[in-house]
Design a protein around this motif. Structure first.
Motif, PDB file in Angstrom:
ATOM      1  N   VAL A 167       0.891  -1.166   0.000  1.00 23.80           N
ATOM      2  CA  VAL A 167       0.000   0.000   0.000  1.00 23.80           C
ATOM      3  C   VAL A 167       0.925   1.210   0.000  1.00 23.80           C
ATOM      4  O   VAL A 167       1.469   1.591   1.038  1.00 23.80           O
ATOM      5  N   PRO A 168       1.164   1.807  -1.166  1.00 24.27           N
ATOM      6  CA  PRO A 168       2.118   2.930  -1.227  1.00 24.27           C
ATOM      7  C   PRO A 168       1.713   4.072  -0.308  1.00 24.27           C
ATOM      8  O   PRO A 168       0.524   4.354  -0.117  1.00 24.27           O
ATOM      9  N   ILE A 169       2.708   4.726   0.252  1.00 23.78           N
ATOM     10  CA  ILE A 169       2.450   5.877   1.113  1.00 23.78           C
ATOM     11  C   ILE A 169       2.059   7.068   0.247  1.00 23.78           C
ATOM     12  O   ILE A 169       2.711   7.369  -0.750  1.00 23.78           O
ATOM     13  N   ASP A 170       0.983   7.736   0.627  1.00 20.79           N
ATOM     14  CA  ASP A 170       0.491   8.896  -0.117  1.00 20.79           C
ATOM     15  C   ASP A 170       1.250  10.138   0.348  1.00 20.79           C
ATOM     16  O   ASP A 170       0.873  10.790   1.326  1.00 20.79           O
ATOM     17  N   HIS A 171       2.344  10.451  -0.354  1.00 19.90           N
ATOM     18  CA  HIS A 171       3.155  11.599   0.038  1.00 19.90           C
ATOM     19  C   HIS A 171       2.399  12.916  -0.120  1.00 19.90           C
ATOM     20  O   HIS A 171       2.633  13.876   0.618  1.00 19.90           O
ATOM     21  N   GLY A 172       1.472  12.972  -1.061  1.00 20.79           N
ATOM     22  CA  GLY A 172       0.681  14.185  -1.228  1.00 20.79           C
ATOM     23  C   GLY A 172      -0.228  14.430  -0.047  1.00 20.79           C
ATOM     24  O   GLY A 172      -0.441  15.570   0.370  1.00 20.79           O
ATOM     25  N   LEU A 173      -0.745  13.348   0.527  1.00 19.20           N
ATOM     26  CA  LEU A 173      -1.621  13.477   1.685  1.00 19.20           C
ATOM     27  C   LEU A 173      -0.838  13.877   2.925  1.00 19.20           C
ATOM     28  O   LEU A 173      -1.249  14.759   3.682  1.00 19.20           O
ATOM     29  N   LEU A 174       0.316  13.242   3.142  1.00 15.50           N
ATOM     30  CA  LEU A 174       1.093  13.520   4.343  1.00 15.50           C
ATOM     31  C   LEU A 174       1.915  14.801   4.223  1.00 15.50           C
ATOM     32  O   LEU A 174       2.318  15.384   5.222  1.00 15.50           O
ATOM     33  N   LYS A 175       2.213  15.223   2.985  1.00 12.14           N
ATOM     34  CA  LYS A 175       2.860  16.510   2.712  1.00 12.14           C
ATOM     35  C   LYS A 175       4.168  16.700   3.475  1.00 12.14           C
ATOM     36  O   LYS A 175       4.441  17.770   4.025  1.00 12.14           O
TER      37      LYS A 175
END
Length: 800
Positions: A167-175
């Motif tokens: 499950v790739p980490i959502d870098h856009g969400l975590l910013k």
């Protein structure tokens, strides 16, 4: 090669348990090709994400007294014996120094049929930055003739576990910058349930194929996964009760301590359940469920909740806040008492279960935790008349524990990377609170392994990609000096003298001939996280343009430590030359950067910028005369218009305070740490809010000073072969402290009167002598318990 293994084995200590970090190894395992081969599953692309299950079933006539095997894998493995988990590894390393683990598994075996099952995985393109990897592979080597039948490939069987994906980490969400492993996507219907048990049928599995020879470091014609023995003990694994339920959908239950216990989720339901562990933790969550065929369970983890503006606020408050973090996703198959544990641990205080059922009801049986981390013991203690210092101690130690595993971590949630700057502080905490120096030695070796052709260490290691912070190479020299002060392992430190010279040479070549200060520094000359240096990523602007007083004085301080080290080992000429270099650097900096109007050290000869950092280093290096240091530090602490030190660099600022003779004012500097506790933090954060990381070990530095400054226990010479006890209690009425020493435990139990008298007892372990200093009075200390009663020879001050 033998010298290399000598240095490596000096980094090991015996421990009890099934994993043996300092075993008596057969000579062949250190000097020649192993009989076992590295293996893989046939037909796979070994550099992509994949999870593979290996089994070997065998018969023993009776339970053995000893049965030793050696295991390794790229990137990770989890070992099961007869259905019981026995370990995981290997410890993080790199292909030039690939660690193998040694287990005595006799206690897991029985007479008759036995099975060894190993899960091996590689994250492929989703690999965290702290895992340096080449390809997916597995290795098992028996210790001798009795265990040789387990050598890979042998009778091993293998299959790919298609039930686990990323499950790739959502870098856009975590910013933010986050480089830990991905979450797991687990499809229960695809998993071979029971595969670790003896009676599981693996007849349809494949035979693994040989991939490469297994060779120890220093042998073979190709250096690839060059094997070295493990230097540290097994990570602790402690089963804990799961976190409490704080919220179900929008309802806020009473603080009842209720945990998940056979909660039924009806068909066709969407539900969110917020769990709160109350404390930040590193743990393998183990969710057990029944039924729920076709359902989806998403488990999201976070250090804190966030409000509508993206701020954390008080960490205990959940009203008006939502969950943001990385997740695991589970797809139940309708089975009973199914359980899944992610491949890697999760760091969290809050976990949120988002459930969506279809036509089958789902029962959430339990949400258990298996706490993990380096097995540090809390061997030191600090008690005092201050009503809240114990909170600093407890929170600081929790922070240090969560930032230590197979390496030190800068932060467990976001990076899990071992940086030199963080590690120097973490290592001192380990020495003062635990007395366990094994992870410190491994860190010193790791950074040695990271050295690049330029002569600099990498800033963090193990790590992909490479990163260079030249100022952190200087701090590696600080680490060697710290170790030499606290441990008599002189041969260990001696092996690193040449790299020290190379680091100094790199900086020496960059000295500006006109100013005598360090000129422009390439790469990333990080110093501290401050708002003023945010645009330059924590580096003072002058570090890039040249003639930075901060960089020059940090270099001078490292050179001074190197002078001490080389002189100690009998290289007086080199030591003298380094003393002269350090003096030239400090003199040049003082001549060009001391501002007579403001009576402060400027950040550069332009006198444009000023910081606490430059002035702290001016005191620590002696660039400012001793009779001016106390006034300078007091001025620096009052000056709010200059760049303030962050939590990280406050360690050096407070060291300057102590060197200037103001140790009794140290406790007054702890207000930011009390503020963190008051905001609901259960560990110390990376920097003041808004802080990315809620757990950063460089902010746990008060643990060091409570023992070394407030209680006043510190080494009297290299090797800690004597002790100096010089308490700086400030306004405390009494202190009780203990500190571990390799000869035993140092204990102090002291009271301080309004007349500036110190009285009580001090106990030293056998073979340790020292002195007690109290405001100008000195008393010799001997092994055993002794009474103390000294009057001050200096001016009185108030005791509350």
């Amino acid at each position: 090669m033998r010298l290399y293994f000598l240095v490596l084995m000096l980094a090991c200590r015996s421990v009890t348990g099934q994993l043996l970090p300092e075993p008596v190894l057969p000579e062949q395992l250190l000097t020649g090709k192993w009989d076992a081969d590295w293996v893989k599953m046939p037909g796979i692309n070994e550099d992509v994400y994949g999870v593979f299950l290996y089994r070997n079933r065998f018969h023993l006539p009776e339970r053995p007294d000893s049965f030793i095997i050696h295991l390794s894998a790229d990137s990770r493995y989890r070992l099961f014996i007869n259905g019981r988990m026995a370990g995981f590894g290997p410890a993080k390393s790199d292909p030039n120094h690939w660690i193998f683990d040694t287990y005595n598994i006799a206690g897991f075996l029985d007479g008759g049929i036995n099975v060894i099952a190993v899960m091996v995985w590689n994250y492929g393109a989703y690999r965290p930055a702290s895992l340096v990897s080449r390809d997916t592979r597995f290795l098992c080597q028996g210790n001798g003739p009795d265990e040789a039948f387990l050598n890979t490939p042998g009778a091993w069987k293998v299959i790919q576990d298609e039930s686990i994906g990323p499950v790739p980490i959502d870098h856009g969400l975590l910013k933010t910058y986050i480089v830990v492993p991905p979450g797991d996507y687990f499809t229960a219907s695809l998993h071979p349930w029971g595969w670790t048990e003896r009676d599981f049928d693996h007849s349809g599995w494949e035979n693994p194929e040989s991939l490469a020879d297994a060779c120890p470091r220093g042998t073979g014609d190709i250096i690839d996964h060059a094997l070295i023995p493990r230097q540290i003990p097994a990570m602790k694994m402690a089963h804990l009760i799961g976190p409490e339920i704080r919220r179900i959908d929008r309802d806020l239950p009473e603080e009842s301590g209720m945990v998940l216990n056979n909660m039924v989720i009806p068909p066709g339901t969407r539900k969110k359940i917020l769990l709160d562990h109350k404390l930040l933790i590193n743990a393998f969550p183990a969710l057990t469920w029944s039924g729920g065929n076709g359902a989806t369970i998403t488990v999201t983890y976070s250090e804190s909740l966030f409000d509508a503006t993206g701020q954390k606020g008080n960490r205990n408050t959940i009203v008006g806040k939502t969950m943001t973090g990385y997740s695991d996703i589970i797809k139940p198959d309708g089975g009973t008492n199914r359980q899944y544990t992610p491949l890697w641990f999760r760091t969290f205080r809050y976990a949120e279960l988002e459930i969506e059922t279809e036509g089958d009801s789902l029962v959430l049986n339990r949400f258990d935790l298996i706490r993990t981390g380096y097995p540090f013991m809390e061997s030191a203690s600090f008690q005092s008349s201050h009503p809240r210092l114990h909170e600093i101690w407890q929170t600081g130690w929790r922070t240090a524990e969560l930032c230590a595993g197979e390496t030190y971590y800068d932060c467990p949630y976001y990076e899990q990377l071992q940086y030199v700057g963080d590690t120097r502080i973490q290592s001192l905490i380990s020495l003062y609170v635990s007395g366990d120096d094994r992870l410190m030695r491994k860190a010193i070796i790791d950074f040695y392994h990271s050295i690049l052709p330029e002569g600099l260490t990498q800033s963090r290691y193990p790590s992909e990609p490479q990163q260079i912070i030249p100022t952190y190479s200087l701090l590696w020299i600080f680490m060697l000096n710290d170790y030499l002060w606290h441990r008599p392992d002189y041969e260990f430190v001696f092996g690193f003298l040449i790299p020290v010279q190379n680091i100094i040479s790199w900086f020496e070549k960059r000295i500006d001939e006109d100013t005598g200060m360090v000129g422009p520094v390439e790469f990333w000359p990080f110093i501290d996280w401050t708002p003023e240096w945010e645009s330059t990523m924590g580096a003072p602007p002058e570090a890039f343009t040249g003639n930075s007083s901060i960089v020059t004085l940090l270099f001078a301080m490292a050179v001074g430590h190197a002078a001490e080290i080389f002189t100690f080992f009998g290289y007086e000429d080199i030591g003298t030359s380094y003393d002269r270099l350090a003096e030239k650097l400090t003199s040049a900096t003082a001549d060009r950067c001391w501002n007579t109007t403001r009576e402060l050290m400027a950040d550069s000869p332009s006198h444009t910028n000023f910081s606490q950092h430059a002035n702290a280093l001016a005191v620590l290096t002696g660039a400012i005369p001793e009779d001016m240091q106390a006034l300078l530090i007091e001025r620096v602490l009052r000056s709010k218009e200059i760049v303030q030190a962050g939590f990280y660099f406050k360690f050096y600022l407070n060291r300057a305070l102590i060197k200037a003779g103001l140790g009794n004012k140290y406790l007054e500097q702890l207000h930011p740490w009390f503020s963190m506790i008051d905001s609901g933090l259960t560990t110390f954060a990376e920097k003041p809010d808004p802080s990315r990381s809620d757990c950063h070990a460089w902010s746990a530095s008060p643990l060091i000073e409570l023992i070394s400054t407030v209680a006043g226990i510190r080494p009297g010479n290299y090797g800690f072969e004597s002790v100096i006890i010089e308490p700086k209690p400030g306004n405390l009425r009494w202190i009780k402290a203990t500190m571990p020493h390799y000869r035993g435990v140092i204990q102090t139990d002291l009271e301080f009167s309004k007349k500036r008298e110190a009285s009580g007892t001090i106990t030293l372990p056998p073979g340790l002598t020292g002195i007690f200093i109290w405001n100008g009075s000195v008393k010799d200390l001997v092994p055993g318990k002794q009474k103390i009663h000294l009057k001050s020879l200096e001016a009185e001050f108030k005791i509350k």
